[in-house]
Design a protein around this motif. Structure first.
Motif, PDB file in Angstrom:
ATOM      1  N   PRO A   1      43.400  -3.499  20.883  1.00 55.05           N
ATOM      2  CA  PRO A   1      41.577  -2.980  21.636  1.00 55.05           C
ATOM      3  C   PRO A   1      42.379  -1.425  22.165  1.00 55.05           C
ATOM      4  CG  PRO A   1      42.673  -4.960  22.498  1.00 55.05           C
ATOM      5  CD  PRO A   1      43.935  -5.256  21.796  1.00 55.05           C
ATOM      6  N   MET A   2      41.199  -0.686  22.320  1.00 57.71           N
ATOM      7  CA  MET A   2      41.160   0.381  22.357  1.00 57.71           C
ATOM      8  C   MET A   2      40.670   0.211  24.442  1.00 57.71           C
ATOM      9  SD  MET A   2      39.234   2.825  19.978  1.00 57.71           S
ATOM     10  CE  MET A   2      37.911   1.484  19.325  1.00 57.71           C
ATOM     11  N   THR A   3      41.737   1.287  24.637  1.00 59.58           N
ATOM     12  CA  THR A   3      40.938   1.895  25.964  1.00 59.58           C
ATOM     13  C   THR A   3      39.854   2.563  26.589  1.00 59.58           C
ATOM     14  OG1 THR A   3      41.936   3.541  25.726  1.00 59.58           O
ATOM     15  CG2 THR A   3      43.734   1.829  26.504  1.00 59.58           C
ATOM     16  N   PHE A   4      39.068   1.880  27.835  1.00 61.52           N
ATOM     17  CA  PHE A   4      38.108   3.466  27.916  1.00 61.52           C
ATOM     18  C   PHE A   4      38.505   4.194  27.488  1.00 61.52           C
ATOM     19  CE2 PHE A   4      35.966   6.167  30.678  1.00 61.52           C
ATOM     20  CZ  PHE A   4      34.552   5.301  30.885  1.00 61.52           C
ATOM     21  N   TRP A   5      38.997   5.137  27.999  1.00 60.15           N
ATOM     22  CA  TRP A   5      39.794   6.198  27.098  1.00 60.15           C
ATOM     23  C   TRP A   5      39.636   7.293  26.235  1.00 60.15           C
ATOM     24  CZ3 TRP A   5      37.515   9.706  30.643  1.00 60.15           C
ATOM     25  CH2 TRP A   5      37.747   9.105  32.108  1.00 60.15           C
ATOM     26  N   GLN A   6      40.312   5.938  24.969  1.00 61.81           N
ATOM     27  CA  GLN A   6      39.804   6.428  23.594  1.00 61.81           C
ATOM     28  C   GLN A   6      38.674   5.405  23.824  1.00 61.81           C
ATOM     29  OE1 GLN A   6      42.973   2.625  23.133  1.00 61.81           O
ATOM     30  NE2 GLN A   6      44.583   3.986  22.742  1.00 61.81           N
ATOM     31  N   GLN A   7      38.929   4.154  23.565  1.00 63.36           N
ATOM     32  CA  GLN A   7      36.262   4.473  23.294  1.00 63.36           C
ATOM     33  C   GLN A   7      36.043   6.402  23.074  1.00 63.36           C
ATOM     34  OE1 GLN A   7      34.514   0.628  23.898  1.00 63.36           O
ATOM     35  NE2 GLN A   7      36.770  -0.034  24.863  1.00 63.36           N
TER      36      GLN A   7
END
Length: 717
Positions: free
Chosen positions: A681-687
């Motif tokens: 799952p993508m982290t907040f910053w990756q999103q």
């Protein structure tokens, strides 16, 4: 039985229905107006789980179906009840002698008085006669040398009490031939070799003596190739058997025949007298073969009004791998017309004076050092059968658009248990040119159902599929065309314009040719399902995406008939979640970038044809990014010693060193770790980063001047 194979009526007694192999049925109960009421009448699940290329046969109320590993099933054609099952007990280690899996395309039927026969070619080279009522073995003959690189995947044909069978294996270094056996006794009657043997020895026929001059070098040491692994047709009026021959061995003509020459009778349509096996005429589709552009694809006979004056010419037609559609006078092999039916760049046209293709300079990869060519060795059309509707005047072709990068193998030496092509097929994976990398991804891989007018030599309509893998074709007098896809769809189209009129979603690929038959006044449509074949094995994600841990690739026979209620629309395939696709995490592995790259090269050259390019499996045999703990622990024993030989995975102790196996293992662990990272799952910053990137991409589409780079995709030069 001969009359039945000439005029089958409501049955489907031969591979192409009748001797002309048109795969056209005159039945009209199911038509354009009511096909949306077609529903599943019954299905039968087989015990095998590999590619299904089998065309069922229907005679006297019974269906005869072959499966992978050359099993034969007899079923009640009304209900699907099992009548008998024959297992030839093929040793799965024989898989090493094949190019593309343990496929079988069908059986053949014959009646001698009150005795009914079913003939099947086994994967390990036997021709077996079975009692049609009981499945009892009546006789069995070994048609190829034992423990050599021959296989049988094609359907036999029966002509006047003679069973005709070919074989495959050119990639691994064999000499092609076709043989006739007595249907009742199994006695060999004649054999026709397709390429000459050692020129220092007498040849088996005058045709081969004549062919020797078209070869140079020491081709016979590599076998020569020319295997007859699929297409045949028969004209009872002319008493001519037509066969299609395969590629050279090795592919690279500079190795196979370094002094040049057309190399007869590779890649040819050959007419033979079926009474004695004598050569009558030939037409060579791809002289000087350099690319695996075989002429083993579907052959069909027709009567065409070529002059638009009401008169007809008896023709034989073919859409072989090389991308040209050929119409020949089947009486003497005269070329009548040839035009490109697919996207090609290896040749500009066919010279109607010489009858030969005019090669483009890019085609000779030995001169260029490496060329990106259309089509790839998979061909613009492969084994999937075409169909011809005489009333519409159209041939329906399962077309493929897939390029291949050919690089000469400068270190070639003949090696047992490996493809001996003389070509480095994996150079594209390591080519720094971004155009080549882009051209070989899924963005421009396409599959089609193409309607072709053989008189005007033009495409009338075309249906594009989302994936390149697509199935064989059936045409009916109800003005319908049926075809399956690699994603498991089975569809009916309007024969005149290609409009999709009906569909059914299965749980595995539908690649085989469908059939139709009638019993008790009801018309049925039948087709087999099962993923596999060279294209789906090697090219990533060509089948429907299933969770790796649960997908079983079920082999089934699906039988449809009209229902009272209108058929529901096919259920859309639900997209898989990352959780569905997440593999177990492989153990840690310390390796340098150079070691991983070397492991990748070794993998591509030894494993990718079965386990998938870039180790992306096609849901048919194990995706090696998903290996469990036991497989990792036993990797050396599996790859070298053949620990899982009973499943078809033989040991490569003759071709690989333990250190090389370690490098391959390390590369596969790296690919596992990459996949795990991709699916997390993508982290907040990756999103945040993703949405910024997505927004800029959309702006770039709206305002081209914002785009960073553009690529020229005109690959036709």
């Amino acid at each position: 039985m001969t009359e039945t194979l000439i005029n089958p009526g409501d049955e489907w007694p031969g591979y192409g229905r009748d001797y002309a192999e048109q795969r056209f049925s005159p039945q009209t109960q199911i038509d354009r107006d009511n096909v949306d009421h077609l529903g599943l009448a019954w299905s039968f699940t087989f015990p095998t789980h590999r590619v299904m290329e089998s065309t069922p046969l229907m005679h006297d109320g019974k269906l005869f179906v072959t499966t992978p590993w050359s099993h034969v099933f007899a079923l009640d054609a009304r209900s699907g009840k099992s009548l008998w099952h024959f297992n030839p007990e093929v040793d799965k280690s024989h898989l090493i002698n094949s190019c593309c899996g343990p496929a079988n395309r069908g059986a053949a039927l014959w009646q001698d008085g009150d005795n009914g026969y079913v003939f099947v070619g086994s994967f390990d080279g036997r021709l077996i006669a079975l009692n049609a009522d009981s499945g009892e073995v009546l006789w069995s003959v070994q048609t190829v040398p034992e423990n050599k690189h021959y296989t049988i995947t094609g359907a036999p044909r029966v002509i006047d009490g003679k069973v005709i069978i070919g074989n495959g294996g050119a990639e691994l270094g064999v000499r092609g031939y076709i043989t006739a056996y007595d249907a009742v006794s199994g006695e060999q009657l004649w054999r026709f070799y397709t390429v000459p043997g050692d020129p220092a020895k007498p040849q088996e026929s005058q045709a081969l003596e004549d062919a020797v001059a078209s070869w140079t070098g020491e081709w016979w040491k590599f076998g020569g190739g020319g295997t007859v692994w699929d297409a045949m047709a028969y004209d009872p009026a002319l008493n001519l058997l037509y066969i299609g021959t395969g590629n050279g061995s090795p592919w690279n003509r500079n190795i196979r025949s370094p002094g040049g020459g057309d190399n007869l009778y590779l890649n040819s349509i050959v007419a033979i007298n079926p009474d004695n096996g004598d050569y009558v005429w030939h037409y060579q589709v791809t002289p000087k073969d350099n690319w695996d552009y075989t002429a083993t694809q579907h052959l069909m006979l027709a009567e065409l009004d070529l002059n638009n004056d009401g008169s007809t010419t008896p023709v034989i037609m073919q859409a072989p791998k090389n991308g040209f559609f050929y119409v020949l006078d089947r009486r003497d092999g005269t070329l009548l017309s040839a035009e490109a039916y697919a996207h090609i760049n290896w040749a500009s046209h066919i010279d109607m004076v010489t009858g030969k293709p005019v090669e483009n300079p890019i085609a000779d990869y030995n001169e260029t050092g490496g060329s990106l060519l259309w089509p790839a060795p998979f061909g613009a059309h492969n084994w999937q059968p075409m169909a011809f509707n005489p009333s519409a005047g159209l041939v329906y072709i399962p077309e493929q658009r897939v390029p291949g990068h050919y690089t000469p193998d400068d270190k070639f030496s003949f090696t047992q248990h490996r493809w001996n092509t003389g070509v480095d097929l994996w150079g594209m994976r390591f080519n720094p040119n971004p155009l080549i990398a882009k051209a070989t991804n899924d963005a421009i891989l396409r599959g089609y159902l193409s309607a072709w007018d053989p008189v005007t030599q033009r495409k009338v309509w075309q249906v594009e599929h989302p994936k390149v893998s697509n199935g064989g074709v059936l045409a009916t007098a109800g003005q319908l065309v049926f075809q399956g896809t690699g994603e498991g769809g089975f569809y009916a189209y309007d024969a005149s314009n290609g409009e999709r009129l009906w569909g059914y979603q299965t749980d595995s690929a539908v690649l085989a040719g469908p059939i139709t038959y009638s019993l008790d006044g009801e018309q049925y449509i039948a087709v087999t399902q099962g993923s596999g074949g060279s294209l789906m094995l090697a090219v990533s994600d060509q089948g429907r995406a299933y969770p790796k841990k649960s997908y079983q690739n079920p082999n089934r026979l699906l039988v449809f008939k009209l229902q009272e209620q209108k058929a529901p629309a096919p259920v859309a395939i639900a997209p898989l979640t990352n959780e569905d696709l997440m593999p177990p995490t492989a153990p840690a592995w310390e390796a340098s970038e150079a070691q991983i790259l070397e492991g990748e090269k070794l993998y591509e050259r030894n494993c990718a044809t079965c386990h998938g390019i870039a180790a992306i499996g096609g849901n048919i045999i194990p995706d090696l990014r998903y290996m469990d703990e036991v497989t990792h622990r036993e990797f050396q024993a599996i790859a070298l010693a053949g620990l899982r030989q009973h499943k078809g995975m033989v040991g490569f102790y003759q071709t690989l060193q333990p250190t090389e196996v370690d490098l391959i293992h390390g590369y596969l662990i790296e690919r596992n770790h990459q996949l795990v990272e991709e699916l997390k799952p993508m982290t907040f910053w990756q999103q945040c980063y993703y949405w910024i990137w997505y927004g800029l991409a959309k702006l770039g589409e709206a305002f081209p001047w914002l785009a960073n780079a553009t690529y020229d995709f005109n690959m036709t030069q």
